[in-house]
Scaffold this active site. Structure first.
Site, PDB file in Angstrom:
ATOM      1  N   VAL A  35      -4.312  -5.983   9.234  1.00 46.05           N
ATOM      2  CA  VAL A  35      -3.561  -5.039   8.619  1.00 46.05           C
ATOM      3  C   VAL A  35      -4.345  -4.423   7.639  1.00 46.05           C
ATOM      4  O   VAL A  35      -4.504  -4.848   6.569  1.00 46.05           O
ATOM      5  CB  VAL A  35      -2.041  -5.363   8.120  1.00 46.05           C
ATOM      6  CG1 VAL A  35      -1.192  -4.316   7.244  1.00 46.05           C
ATOM      7  CG2 VAL A  35      -1.148  -6.374   9.309  1.00 46.05           C
ATOM      8  N   TYR A  70       4.364 -11.917   5.524  1.00 40.95           N
ATOM      9  CA  TYR A  70       3.271 -11.612   4.707  1.00 40.95           C
ATOM     10  C   TYR A  70       2.909 -12.439   3.498  1.00 40.95           C
ATOM     11  O   TYR A  70       3.728 -12.609   2.608  1.00 40.95           O
ATOM     12  CB  TYR A  70       3.544 -10.238   4.113  1.00 40.95           C
ATOM     13  CG  TYR A  70       2.343  -9.341   3.529  1.00 40.95           C
ATOM     14  CD1 TYR A  70       1.180  -9.584   3.345  1.00 40.95           C
ATOM     15  CD2 TYR A  70       2.836  -8.369   2.703  1.00 40.95           C
ATOM     16  CE1 TYR A  70       0.005  -9.189   2.570  1.00 40.95           C
ATOM     17  CE2 TYR A  70       1.835  -7.454   1.917  1.00 40.95           C
ATOM     18  CZ  TYR A  70       0.376  -7.985   1.941  1.00 40.95           C
ATOM     19  OH  TYR A  70      -0.423  -7.347   1.239  1.00 40.95           O
ATOM     20  N   LYS A  99       0.699 -11.811   8.307  1.00 39.54           N
ATOM     21  CA  LYS A  99      -0.486 -11.092   7.623  1.00 39.54           C
ATOM     22  C   LYS A  99      -0.683 -11.969   6.614  1.00 39.54           C
ATOM     23  O   LYS A  99      -0.217 -12.191   5.467  1.00 39.54           O
ATOM     24  CB  LYS A  99       0.060  -9.724   7.175  1.00 39.54           C
ATOM     25  CG  LYS A  99      -0.907  -8.891   6.542  1.00 39.54           C
ATOM     26  CD  LYS A  99      -0.083  -7.737   5.521  1.00 39.54           C
ATOM     27  CE  LYS A  99      -1.296  -6.947   4.854  1.00 39.54           C
ATOM     28  NZ  LYS A  99      -0.513  -5.978   4.091  1.00 39.54           N
ATOM     29  N   THR A 111       0.663  -1.213   0.034  1.00 44.23           N
ATOM     30  CA  THR A 111      -0.034   0.025   0.085  1.00 44.23           C
ATOM     31  C   THR A 111       0.742   1.227   0.002  1.00 44.23           C
ATOM     32  O   THR A 111       0.470   2.272  -0.507  1.00 44.23           O
ATOM     33  CB  THR A 111      -1.149  -0.104   1.291  1.00 44.23           C
ATOM     34  OG1 THR A 111      -1.810  -1.036   1.145  1.00 44.23           O
ATOM     35  CG2 THR A 111      -1.858   1.517   1.186  1.00 44.23           C
TER      36      THR A 111
END
Length: 299
Positions: free
Chosen positions: A209, A138, A167, A50
């Site tokens: 998250v 992640y 995540k 992001t």
């Protein structure tokens, strides 16, 4: 991932602000991090997907880590996005982030290379051996083209004490449940998708998250707190209320819609680096409509 002795519940995957010349705007990054902490985030992930990590230089990432630690360190967990598709570079960046004073690092599965499970295990294990930082793995197959299997994640969590969180953005609840069941006590699983937060928490997840928390952090914190308190009906109600937001922020490639949303609420974080582009008029109109419906404009 803990803050003041307890797990952080809402991490915001922070966008990277850019100046008109498309350089990283560290002053706006500081202001944004402060705003996020004041509006519901108890953790900040810096330079993740992001945050347009793919188009940030090594030095820009370090500058961002330092700026956010300086601004909100001690008030919220600061997690550095140090994962790359090169194990050597990941180790180097993680070591530099550790020296800056971040609270942990998020290591994405190597993208484009498509390593097999043995390669994924070796990548994360080599990073874990090279740092004392708590690490959040992640898993985002939609961006990396490879899924970290439950067996691989369980082995990593068991074998390395500093691999403390996941995540998870595979959308595979069966996989999440197996990981939660077989990893050590204290290992934390976070939803990597806003719309999967309550489903993942229902099978043992710790929080999210989030991207949507840029504009609805208090509401998401309330949703999670309600669920933890046993008020499942309220948590479900809040989830349903926020679902249009969770959808619209992915109406096109992240972080295009959330940067448009931030501008609409008066928090201009600048544009997007190529090859990303600004939200189209129709996309921006969809974002505005959802923000209006949730009374978030002007927040």
């Amino acid at each position: 991932m803990r803050k003041n002795g307890r797990f952080a519940r809402v991490f915001t995957a922070m966008v990277t602000p850019f100046a008109p010349d498309m350089s990283v705007d560290l002053d706006v990054a500081r202001a944004l991090a402060k705003r996020l902490v004041e509006t519901g985030s108890d953790g900040i992930v810096v330079a993740g997907s992001t945050g347009e990590a793919a188009t940030l230089t090594h030095q820009e990432k370090l500058d961002l880590f330092r700026a956010v630690v300086d601004e909100v360190g001690g008030k919220a967990l600061v997690i550095a996005g140090t994962g790359t598709n090169d194990t050597r570079v990941t180790i180097e960046l993680t070591a530099e982030a550790e020296a800056i004073g971040v609270d942990g690092a998020m290591i994405v599965a190597p993208y484009y290379n498509k390593p097999p499970q043995a390669g994924l295990y070796r990548h994360f294990s080599q990073v874990a051996k090279a740092t004392k930082l708590p690490l959040m793995v992640y898993n985002v197959p939609g961006r990396t083209a490879s899924n970290i299997s439950a067996d691989t994640m369980i082995a990593l969590a068991r074998d390395f004490a500093n691999i403390v969180a996941l995540k998870e953005a595979s959308g595979n609840l069966e996989q999440v449940a197996e990981i939660r069941e077989k990893t050590p006590k204290g290992f934390a699983v976070y939803s990597g998708d806003d719309n999967m937060t309550i489903p993942i928490m229902s099978i043992g997840g710790e929080g999210v998250v989030s991207v949507a928390s840029h504009v609805a952090g208090m509401e998401i914190q309330d949703m999670i707190a309600s669920f933890i308190a046993g008020n499942v009906m309220r948590a479900a109600e809040l989830h349903r209320r926020l679902l249009p937001l969770f959808r619209v922020i992915f109406v096109t490639s992240n972080p295009i819609p959330i940067k448009a949303a931030l501008k609409l609420i008066g928090c201009d974080v600048g544009g997007l680096r190529s090859p990303l582009v600004e939200a189209a008029d129709g996309e921006r109109a969809q974002v505005r409509s959802v923000l209006e419906s949730l009374s978030l404009l002007g927040a």
